[in-house]
Scaffold this motif. Sequence first.
Motif: not given
Length: 391
Positions: A237, A278-279, A282, A286, A306-310, A313, A354
């Motif tokens: 990150s 966003l990457k 995420s 994580e 995490y899953y929201t941003f994943a 992304k 997703n």
Amino acid sequence: LLVLIQQMSTISATKHNFVTKEDARFFIGPIGVPYGFTAGGHFNLTVFDFQLTVGHRHHGHTRGEDDGMTESILDGVEAGFLLKRFDTESDFAAYYETILDDHTMCSFEKFRSKRSSVGDEVDDPLEQNDDEFGPIDDTDDATGAGVFLSMKNSDRTWKPHTPSVDYTFGNAEEEGMYFLIYQVCQLDRADPNDKHFREIRSTFELDISMKNFDAFGNVSYLTAGEMVLPRVFLYFSISFLTCTVIWIQMLRSPGGGRGGARPKVLPIHHMMTALLVLKTLSIFFESVRYHYIRVTGHAEFWSFVYYTFAFLKGTFLFTVILLIGSGWSFVKPFLNAREKKVVAVVLFLQVIDNLALVVLNAETEGEQRFEDWTAVLHLVDIVCCCAVLVP
């Protein structure tokens, strides 16, 4: 997002539940993800509401001739849970196929032989007190046959009793990747095509806890291979954050274009900036998610973040690729009707993809829903990759 919120309440890592009802599979595995134990690691398995049925006839709840038939069928089988070590997942896959091809093979045959050689009194741990359960523990160490918990009890169903097994991996020789499996074995090695054996259904709920200890003696619920992931994702990150800053500086640089001129910044470049942000977020969340899983075994809130941003992304990534492939912003400032439809289809598929990913992480590996959503996830990924080539 509502589905994400509902599913996050059940997501966990190495402290999780497994539930199956009227399951026709005589061999279930792996239950949960394979787990790498280190020296000092601990395994605990508790079984709730275990019950074997024959077709629609419940063991202990039928009468007359049907009751006698059920008792006779179930007396000829033994169910049990086995934590067994394999070197690789390929080795387990080969073992799995071997068991499915030959129903007479029993994964815990060594434990059955050991019990029969020491006498019958070991076979009935409930004889002394109906409310106390002492698990049949024939395990000297986990390096050989594994850690076994027998569910053989011909007198009554387990409800509401909760048999369990604990095991601590005491030395380096026991380290390795372990798979938890469940099997219903035939005691007399009868015909594998016997219709009564195929009619047996299993119902139970498991509470599974697996943990290791890190170099500082702190509890880590992550498997041996994942114990470094919180730091690894944090470093990644930071790296992506550095790349994002450099990218933004290049876009703002007055002399970054040809001949020292200001570079031409198009809308697609701003979308790529948003994609980098966003990457970065995420990967960072994580890292936080894995940290809380390591410490507590659960990370419901951070999994949701995490899953929201994943999700954002992943959706943004395919959108940017589609727009670049269509020539938008570089060649033309608009999309035609066909390209708009392709973008809409891919965005819809990304939502499904997703959601499937969330369900996969909410379900324990080995459950039927896990298998179904795995197929959905693979199918949607293939369709999305093909759709990218359409423009």
